[in-house]
Enzyme design. Sequence first.
Site, PDB file in Angstrom:
ATOM      1  N   ASP A  44       0.847  -1.188   0.000  1.00 47.44           N
ATOM      2  CA  ASP A  44       0.000   0.000   0.000  1.00 47.44           C
ATOM      3  C   ASP A  44       0.886   1.243   0.000  1.00 47.44           C
ATOM      4  O   ASP A  44       2.083   1.163   0.270  1.00 47.44           O
ATOM      5  CB  ASP A  44      -0.930  -0.004   1.212  1.00 47.44           C
ATOM      6  N   ASP A  96       1.275   4.910   1.689  1.00 45.51           N
ATOM      7  CA  ASP A  96       0.820   5.811   2.738  1.00 45.51           C
ATOM      8  C   ASP A  96       1.404   7.193   2.508  1.00 45.51           C
ATOM      9  O   ASP A  96       2.536   7.333   2.051  1.00 45.51           O
ATOM     10  CB  ASP A  96       1.253   5.292   4.114  1.00 45.51           C
ATOM     11  N   ASP A 131       8.136   3.475  13.842  1.00 44.30           N
ATOM     12  CA  ASP A 131       8.749   2.360  14.566  1.00 44.30           C
ATOM     13  C   ASP A 131      10.229   2.096  14.257  1.00 44.30           C
ATOM     14  O   ASP A 131      11.072   2.132  15.149  1.00 44.30           O
ATOM     15  CB  ASP A 131       7.896   1.082  14.435  1.00 44.30           C
TER      16      ASP A 131
HETATM   17  P1  ATP Z   1       3.416  -3.375   5.255  1.00 43.97           P
HETATM   18  O1  ATP Z   1       4.299  -3.571   4.085  1.00 43.97           O
HETATM   19  O2  ATP Z   1       3.095  -4.636   5.971  1.00 43.97           O
HETATM   20  O3  ATP Z   1       2.215  -2.533   4.971  1.00 43.97           O
HETATM   21  P2  ATP Z   1       4.290  -1.039   6.671  1.00 43.97           P
HETATM   22  O4  ATP Z   1       5.600  -0.686   7.312  1.00 43.97           O
HETATM   23  O5  ATP Z   1       3.881  -0.210   5.514  1.00 43.97           O
HETATM   24  O6  ATP Z   1       4.356  -2.582   6.292  1.00 43.97           O
HETATM   25  P3  ATP Z   1       1.828  -0.204   7.871  1.00 43.97           P
HETATM   26  O7  ATP Z   1       1.042  -0.864   8.941  1.00 43.97           O
HETATM   27  O8  ATP Z   1       1.250  -0.050   6.518  1.00 43.97           O
HETATM   28  O9  ATP Z   1       3.195  -1.021   7.792  1.00 43.97           O
HETATM   29  O10 ATP Z   1       2.285   1.195   8.465  1.00 43.97           O
HETATM   30  C1  ATP Z   1       2.785   2.260   7.671  1.00 43.97           C
HETATM   31  C2  ATP Z   1       3.877   3.033   8.416  1.00 43.97           C
HETATM   32  O11 ATP Z   1       3.374   3.541   9.656  1.00 43.97           O
HETATM   33  C3  ATP Z   1       5.078   2.195   8.819  1.00 43.97           C
HETATM   34  O12 ATP Z   1       6.010   2.065   7.779  1.00 43.97           O
HETATM   35  C4  ATP Z   1       5.632   2.980  10.000  1.00 43.97           C
HETATM   36  O13 ATP Z   1       6.348   4.123   9.572  1.00 43.97           O
HETATM   37  C5  ATP Z   1       4.367   3.468  10.676  1.00 43.97           C
HETATM   38  N1  ATP Z   1       3.899   2.525  11.707  1.00 43.97           N
HETATM   39  C6  ATP Z   1       3.069   1.460  11.537  1.00 43.97           C
HETATM   40  N2  ATP Z   1       2.841   0.823  12.685  1.00 43.97           N
HETATM   41  C7  ATP Z   1       3.517   1.501  13.637  1.00 43.97           C
HETATM   42  C8  ATP Z   1       3.677   1.349  15.049  1.00 43.97           C
HETATM   43  N3  ATP Z   1       3.074   0.346  15.694  1.00 43.97           N
HETATM   44  N4  ATP Z   1       4.457   2.246  15.693  1.00 43.97           N
HETATM   45  C9  ATP Z   1       5.056   3.260  15.032  1.00 43.97           C
HETATM   46  N5  ATP Z   1       4.957   3.453  13.722  1.00 43.97           N
HETATM   47  C10 ATP Z   1       4.199   2.598  13.020  1.00 43.97           C
HETATM   48 MG    MG Z   2       2.066  -0.361   4.519  1.00 46.04          MG
END
Ligand code: ATP
Ligand code: MG
Length: 393
Positions: A50, A52, A121
Amino acid sequence: IYPQDVHQLDIRTIDKDALYVLERLTASGHVAYLVGGGVRDLLLKKKPKDFDISTSAEPEEIKKIFRNCILIGRRFRLAHIRFGKKVIEVSTFRSGDNENDALILRDNVWGSQEEDVLRRDFTINGLFYDAARQTVIDYVGGFPDLEKGHLRTIGQPFIRFKQDPVRMIRLLKFRARFGFEIDHDTRLALIESKHEILKSSSARILEELLRMLESGASEPFFRLMIEYGLLQLMLPAVAGFMEEEEGAQIYSFLQAVDEYTLTQDEPLDRALLLAVLVFPLLEKRLIVLYAGRDKPPHLGEIQKEVLHIVREAFGSFFLIPKRLKIIATTILFLQFRLNAPEKKRSRPPRIPQDPSLSLALKLLTLRSQINNSLAKAVEYWQELIKPLDSSSE
Ligand code: ATP
Ligand code: MG
């Protein structure tokens, strides 16, 4: 700030709708960047799940700019901008408190773009991509960590894991997916803080688990969850089984699931994925219970054991959504009806009239990849179900 010739992220690999959202926000006088997993995956030349976006615009302002926008979330308020089936998530820059280790219950205090990165994170998830200038903005050393393959929390790992224990699961998810090394301090904090995991909301943990089952890297992920003792806390019955020799069965299932996901380029159904985790436990339980009997258990007895094992596996911590649980239970139960006929019959057998039938057949197919003797049954049922499937479409 890294220019294009250094970071080499090709702007054409970014989703067109995400670029459109970025442009509209900037044209309305806001700052807006691509952030998080999307930037990370594109830099790794992988296809992001996705895209963001992080912006200086507040939720109400975002809503005014886009007609196709809804605001969601209480704990974490953000805007969803919908393009057909696709959703682009837009969140306002917010500040966090990296010194305070209290559990974060809400996270809706707006902040600067730098503060927004500091509350994220891991360093590899803390990169902004500025589409207008085609630059990568790095406040936390995420770019070199990505090049070296290092997983490091932003800020003190002990504090960051206590604030939000789900980050520990996320750490293992990135280790499983990319094979990156966990930084020394982050690893120590993980080992010391694992018990905190039960303080998190079970809905968020379940979501991360399901996402990993869908990811194509579920097998290495579950190995890591056992290795670091997290699964033992969350799913004690399943973890206990996995730690024994017989646990190899679950790993074989997960391998088959990963293979399916990677070759079909789409994940399996969530109810089926949950059924995969408990099927070996169910089979063992039936063997133990009915070993001494000359008659096999009848369907009513099996039904009872299915319910029992599902309750035992997911325990009281996980509140599995009702619909998901019903389908998972049905998939498990149907395994005992999808046998191949023992001798040639003139009349076709009664086909269980259940919408979960094709999912049950998928589980049987996965089982047959591990246990060849089931291949006949799979073939038999696939033939019978084919006309049913096409009529429902
Ligand atoms: P995926 O590829 O599984 O979507 P992702 O890193 O993009 O992994 P998301 O849940 O889509 O995970 O979250 C988007 C962003 O938001 C992350 O890359 C991170 O910067 C931030 N984020 C997500 N979860 C947390 C958390 N629990 N604490 C702090 N920052 C977070
Ligand atoms: Mg993501």
